[in-house]
Design an enzyme around this catalytic site. Structure first.
Site, short mmCIF file in Angstrom:
data_model
loop_
_atom_site.label_atom_id
_atom_site.label_comp_id
_atom_site.label_asym_id
_atom_site.label_seq_id
_atom_site.Cartn_x
_atom_site.Cartn_y
_atom_site.Cartn_z
N ASP A 107 51.51 0.02 25.86
CA ASP A 107 50.59 -0.51 24.86
C ASP A 107 49.06 -0.57 25.42
O ASP A 107 48.86 -1.39 25.65
CB ASP A 107 50.85 -0.65 22.70
CG ASP A 107 50.28 0.48 21.85
OD1 ASP A 107 51.23 0.63 21.56
OD2 ASP A 107 49.21 1.13 22.35
N ASP A 209 45.99 3.83 22.48
CA ASP A 209 46.17 3.30 20.83
C ASP A 209 44.47 4.08 21.00
O ASP A 209 43.49 3.74 21.38
CB ASP A 209 46.19 2.19 20.90
CG ASP A 209 46.08 1.58 19.21
OD1 ASP A 209 44.82 0.67 18.67
OD2 ASP A 209 47.21 2.71 18.18
N GLU A 272 47.54 8.51 21.90
CA GLU A 272 46.82 8.44 20.01
C GLU A 272 45.97 8.95 19.69
O GLU A 272 44.94 8.46 19.63
CB GLU A 272 47.87 6.97 19.38
CG GLU A 272 47.87 7.89 17.75
CD GLU A 272 47.64 6.17 17.20
OE1 GLU A 272 48.30 6.59 15.90
OE2 GLU A 272 46.86 5.43 17.58
N HIS A 341 56.03 3.55 14.03
CA HIS A 341 55.88 2.68 13.22
C HIS A 341 54.60 2.21 12.32
O HIS A 341 54.51 1.77 12.26
CB HIS A 341 55.74 1.64 14.68
CG HIS A 341 53.70 1.48 15.16
ND1 HIS A 341 53.32 2.67 16.09
CD2 HIS A 341 52.81 0.82 14.71
CE1 HIS A 341 52.72 2.88 16.39
NE2 HIS A 341 51.89 1.14 15.79
N ASP A 342 54.23 3.75 12.51
CA ASP A 342 52.36 3.59 11.24
C ASP A 342 53.12 4.78 10.24
O ASP A 342 52.54 5.04 9.37
CB ASP A 342 51.35 4.35 11.83
CG ASP A 342 50.79 3.73 12.52
OD1 ASP A 342 50.84 4.13 13.63
OD2 ASP A 342 51.32 2.02 12.75
O1 TEU Z 1 47.07 3.92 14.10
C1 TEU Z 1 46.46 4.35 14.34
C2 TEU Z 1 45.86 5.41 13.08
O2 TEU Z 1 44.79 5.20 12.56
C3 TEU Z 1 46.81 4.89 11.89
O3 TEU Z 1 46.47 3.69 12.05
C4 TEU Z 1 47.22 5.98 10.84
O4 TEU Z 1 46.15 6.18 10.13
C5 TEU Z 1 48.07 4.71 9.85
O5 TEU Z 1 48.83 3.71 10.13
C6 TEU Z 1 48.34 5.09 8.57
O6 TEU Z 1 49.25 5.03 8.22
C7 TEU Z 1 47.15 3.13 15.92
C8 TEU Z 1 48.07 2.00 15.57
O7 TEU Z 1 49.19 2.95 16.13
C9 TEU Z 1 48.45 1.56 14.65
O8 TEU Z 1 49.59 0.81 14.67
C10 TEU Z 1 47.46 0.42 14.23
O9 TEU Z 1 47.36 -0.24 13.05
C11 TEU Z 1 46.34 1.32 14.70
O10 TEU Z 1 46.03 2.21 15.47
C12 TEU Z 1 44.82 -0.10 15.27
O11 TEU Z 1 45.22 -0.32 16.26
#
Ligand code: TEU
Ligand code: CA
Length: 545
Positions: A107, A209, A272, A341-342
């Site tokens: 990542d 990211d 992403e 994971h989000d």
């Molecule tokens: O996620 C980007 C992001 O916008 C997501 O966070 C999403 O909108 C949010 O989780 C809503 O559920 C990336 C990573 O995947 C995330 O894990 C990080 O928390 C975020 O960036 C910050 O680095």
């Protein structure tokens, strides 16, 4: 064993996202680690059809971090957090992956660092520190107002006052995640060097990211109000992110990152990105394909800027793919995922009637049949669902939703045993129901795991699936999403997905055709003369005989 070879290996590869805290613990601290991933590589791909057969791993962050956002707050980009092991272990993981023909992506978190990163500690120390401009500092407005109206993704204003120097710094996520200033050449050089550090160690690529946020409007102009926002919608949707996301200068920055990757053989990046299909398409580069190799299309999870989960409906799925195919430059290929994971796991997003598992099986067939690069999320292949986390065990600081993202981040379940084969001590997050476990499913030909294995290994044998063109079967009946994949000199494969809870008859073209893989295993091997009655919520891949 031939590695998935060539400069464009990623076009035919199946990727697997590992959330490292939750894959395999080997030192009894309840937290997954790099040695644990090494120990499970044969499960992922040992060259035989007894393994899952994936070709590449994306590893969520394993860098030193105060873990405010579980690694997405990096305090050192060029090392390994002791929770996960050390750099020697990472080197062994790289070697063990490559020995099995598996590629490894790390990542890359370019938009922000941890506030404990030495760069930020220096930057906040004084207004004239050489690294001051490595981050985004501004005075309050004359009327005392914040520098602009930007909102943080996890809620609240995106500006934090810093008592030491009396200025505000920008943080698009947590206050512990100050944004880097990518308009400062020193930042660009340093972050390019981070890529080279890992590429020199043999890393095959990066998942980048929130890459769409690294270049902001040069004057940090306010974001305009979102005309579609209504009371009750999430705070962060109140404004359009016109000046803070996908700002036009970002594409040049992406080309800069691509140039670093292109200076090494067979490396790649997947971004992403959030936005419309058109905006996502721009990240591939205009025409010259000199941008990202791949950009995630998250629309099977959540449609652009909507809070609601995408419905499991044939017409919606067909539209999403039609838009994706239409909005990519020539040579660009889509990149899909069903979860990460989000986001809440697929099964849990589609289980209103208790039939989420059936939909998840059909979704696997769709994902592995579509033209594009599929990303699996660990545990999806054994049908893991979200786990309800008792209040006292919640970990995720980003309480966007009441329960945060912990439910989709629970430990991988290798056995039905008390420790699920994951750890001998209390895990950092609780386990889910034992039914979803590798050991039992590996022996069960009707399991989710067996279906994933059959579909992934079939995909490797069928060039139409690996590299074929995409054609939507528009004559499909209501409730069925069907498409054909074809390649010169290879037999065409048709994929049909019934999202209705009633059977649907579908014509699969002049027979005879053979059912190659199906969610209803009893259908496999059936030779059809063109017509098939698809059971409710079922999916098939059929090939010309
Ligand atoms: O996620 C980007 C992001 O916008 C997501 O966070 C999403 O909108 C949010 O989780 C809503 O559920 C990336 C990573 O995947 C995330 O894990 C990080 O928390 C975020 O960036 C910050 O680095
Ligand atoms: Ca551990």
């Amino acid at each position: 064993m031939a590695r998935n070879t060539g400069d464009e290996w990623w076009r035919s590869a199946v990727f697997y996202q590992i959330y490292p805290r939750s894959f395999q613990d080997t030192n009894s601290d309840g937290i997954g680690d790099l040695q644990g991933i090494i120990d499970r590589l044969d499960y992922l791909n040992d060259g035989t059809e007894r393994s899952l057969g994936i070709d590449a791993i994306w590893l969520s962050p394993t860098f030193p971090s105060p873990m405010k956002d579980f690694g997405y707050d990096v305090s050192d980009y060029c090392d390994v957090h002791p929770d996960f092991g050390d750099i020697a272990t990472m080197d062994r993981l790289i070697a063990e992956c490559h020995r099995r023909g598996i590629r490894l992506l790390l990542d890359y978190v370019p938009n922000h660092t941890s506030d404990q990163h030495p760069w930020f500690i220096e930057s906040r120390s004084s207004r004239d520190n050489p690294r001051r401009d490595w981050y985004i500092w501004r005075d309050a407005k004359p009327d005392g107002e914040l520098p602009n109206n930007w909102r943080a993704v996890f809620g609240g204003p995106a500006w934090e006052a810093d008592a030491v120097t009396g200025q505000y710094y920008l943080h698009s996520f947590l206050i512990e995640q100050p944004d880097l200033n990518w308009r400062n050449p020193g930042v660009v050089t340093a972050m390019h060097d981070v890529l080279r550090f890992w590429l020199d160690r043999g890393i095959d690529g990066f998942r980048m990211d929130v890459i769409g946020m690294i270049m902001k409007h040069p004057e940090l102009a306010d974001n305009p109000p979102n005309p579609n926002w209504k009371a009750g919608d999430r705070d962060r949707g109140r404004l359009l992110q016109t000046n803070s996301r996908n700002y036009r200068d970002v594409f040049a920055a992406v080309r800069g990152l691509r140039a670093v990757l292109d200076s090494y053989p067979e490396r790649m990046a997947v971004g992403e990105v959030f936005g419309t299909s058109e905006e996502i398409g721009r990240y591939y580069g205009d025409g010259a394909l000199d941008g990202l190799h791949l950009a995630f299309n998250f629309q099977f999870i959540q449609e652009h800027d909507s809070d609601a989960s995408t419905p499991w409906e044939a017409a919606t799925l067909a539209r999403i793919v039609r838009n994706a195919e239409a909005s990519l430059p020539a040579g660009g290929q889509p990149c899909y995922a069903l979860a990460n994971h989000d986001r809440s796991r697929f099964i849990s997003r589609h289980d209103h009637d208790g039939r989420g598992r059936e939909r998840a099986a059909a979704a696997a067939i769709m994902l592995l049949g579509l033209r594009g690069t599929p990303f699996l999320y660990y545990g999806e292949e054994i049908g893991m669902a979200d786990v309800a986390i008792p209040a006292g065990r919640l970990k995720d600081p980003a309480r966007i939703r009441t329960v945060g993202r912990d439910p989709e981040r629970t430990p991988m379940q290798w056995t039905a045993g008390e420790g699920r084969g994951f750890s001998s001590v209390e895990p950092w997050l609780p386990y889910g129901p034992a039914v979803s476990n590798v050991a039992d499913q590996a022996q069960d030909h009707d399991s989710m795991l067996s279906l994933y294995r059959r579909a992934i290994w079939l995909r490797k044998r069928e060039r139409s699936l690996m590299a074929g063109a995409y054609r939507e079967v528009t004559a499909a009946p209501d409730g069925v999403f069907a498409f054909e994949r074809s390649a010169v000199g290879a037999r065409p494969v048709t994929v049909a997905v019934n999202t209705a809870t009633e059977p649907r008859a579908i014509s699969l073209g002049p027979g005879p055709v053979t059912v190659l893989v199906a969610t209803e295993r009893a259908l496999e091997g059936t030779v059809l003369n063109g017509d098939l009655v698809l059971p409710p919520l079922a999916a098939v891949m059929v090939g010309g005989s």
